[in-house]
Design a protein around this motif. Structure first.
Motif, PDB file in Angstrom:
ATOM      1  N   ARG A   1      -6.267  -4.913  -5.329  1.00 59.91           N
ATOM      2  CA  ARG A   1      -6.361  -5.227  -3.900  1.00 59.91           C
ATOM      3  C   ARG A   1      -7.781  -5.026  -3.381  1.00 59.91           C
TER       4      ARG A   1
ATOM      5  N   ARG B   1       0.825  -1.208   0.000  1.00 58.38           N
ATOM      6  CA  ARG B   1       0.000   0.000   0.000  1.00 58.38           C
ATOM      7  C   ARG B   1       0.866   1.267   0.000  1.00 58.38           C
TER       8      ARG B   1
ATOM      9  N   ARG C   1      -3.813  -0.881  -6.413  1.00 61.55           N
ATOM     10  CA  ARG C   1      -4.862  -0.412  -5.504  1.00 61.55           C
ATOM     11  C   ARG C   1      -6.217  -0.989  -5.875  1.00 61.55           C
TER      12      ARG C   1
END
Length: 363
Positions: free
Chosen positions: A250, A161, A247
């Motif tokens: 995920r 992240r 992003r």
């Protein structure tokens, strides 16, 4: 079906069948609808672009003629007459639209060539960057995004992240300059820019992509040199695209992991790789396909800063030069191409939805 009776006992009953109307295949109806929408979209793009170019401050005459030529009224008048700038705006637009219906995008004021010829020259260079970038970004981004989702809340997830956030926050021009400084200036591992070194000539044109054309012509030294020139710009674009995909991958995979059938698959004792490949990956691909399509369309539309820093003669540089010179035919041609790219990519994404998830129907 209609049943006919003659009213007499024991009479034979006859049945007349009406022909059923033939139904249009859903896919054909969907394509026809999207084709009509595309035509309207392209028409709207010409209206908006034509209006904006004529509203912004600046004069094509000033942008294209030298100071000496600007001092000659005859030269200025000849330039305006040649490019139709002495006509009313509505007449200019109708003239352009009439030529467009015949496949003529006009002539570029800065290059003196047909805009279509310019697009044929510059678009393959951008495609040569976009295709390997998208392939690498999909492979890397999907893998890292799935890893982060499976290890949600752990150290690996936090690192991924943070890396994705840094990638999204990094300006493309800054990353390009850093990569160029490190790998060319300091380490000397890659060429500085351009598509070929000075000692090589472009291969015979087939696709416009030097690596492909050189390989088709058997010029392996040229193909290798062209591939080396791809490394740095593709590295920059892949890094930025991977950060975007990670992003979304995920988030999509985390949502699927909360579903009951995933828990049931684990409860049955299925290996993790089977659950990921057969259940998680396919179910989470729908939003990922959407983002990937938009990212690929953005790459095909040209990346001005990256192309400028690496001296890559692609669509981004052509669009930038056209905008600074107020080259209306070139600006309109680039705008139409970009709109067509986004439309075709969105169409492809919609068709892929049905392959990924059979529950989705085209409408």
């Amino acid at each position: 079906m209609t049943t006919l009776h003659n009213g007499e006992p024991g009479a034979v009953t006859t049945t007349a069948s009406r022909p059923r109307p033939r139904r249009t295949h859903p896919l054909l109806a969907f394509l026809a609808k999207r084709l009509a929408i595309t035509a309207g979209l392209l028409l709207g793009v010409t209206v908006v672009t034509f209006g904006l170019v004529n509203v912004v401050p600046g004069d094509p005459v000033t942008a294209n003629l030298s100071d000496q030529a600007l001092n000659d009224p005859a030269t200025v008048a000849a330039f305006r007459e040649k490019w139709g700038l002495d006509q009313p705006l509505w007449a200019q637009y109708l003239h352009y639209l009439g030529n467009l219906l015949h496949g003529d995008l006009g002539t570029s004021q800065q290059t003196g060539r047909a805009v279509l010829d310019d697009l044929v020259r510059y678009v393959p260079a951008t495609m040569e960057l976009a295709i390997p970038t998208m392939v690498l970004a999909l492979l890397i981004g999907t893998g890292i995004g799935m890893l982060a989702a499976v290890r949600n809340g752990r150290v690996t997830d936090h690192l991924v992240r943070i890396g994705a956030l840094l990638g999204l926050s990094t300006p493309p021009f800054w990353l390009s300059l850093v990569v160029l400084y490190v790998f060319f200036y300091q380490l000397g591992l890659a060429p500085s820019g351009g598509r070929l070194s000075t000692g090589f000539s472009p291969p015979p044109t087939v696709t416009g992509m030097y690596t492909v054309d050189a390989a088709l012509a058997g010029q392996w030294a040229v193909a290798w040199d062209a591939a080396q020139h791809l490394v740095l710009p593709v590295l920059v674009l892949t890094s930025l695209t991977v950060a975007l995909l990670v992003r979304f991958v995920r988030s999509a995979m985390l949502e699927v992991l909360q579903q009951d059938y995933i828990r049931a698959a684990y409860a049955k004792g299925l290996p993790t790789r089977v659950v990921l490949r057969r259940h998680l990956l396919r179910a989470g691909l729908v939003p990922v396909v959407t983002v990937s399509g938009l990212a690929f369309a953005s790459l095909l539309s040209g990346t001005v800063l990256v192309e400028s820093i690496f001296g890559w003669p692609g669509l981004g540089q052509y669009a930038y030069r056209s905008a600074t010179a107020l080259d209306l035919p070139a600006i309109l041609g680039v705008s139409l191409f970009v709109a067509l790219v986004y439309t075709l990519v969105n169409l492809t994404v919609d068709l892929l939805y049905g392959l990924i998830d059979p529950r989705i129907r085209l409408s």
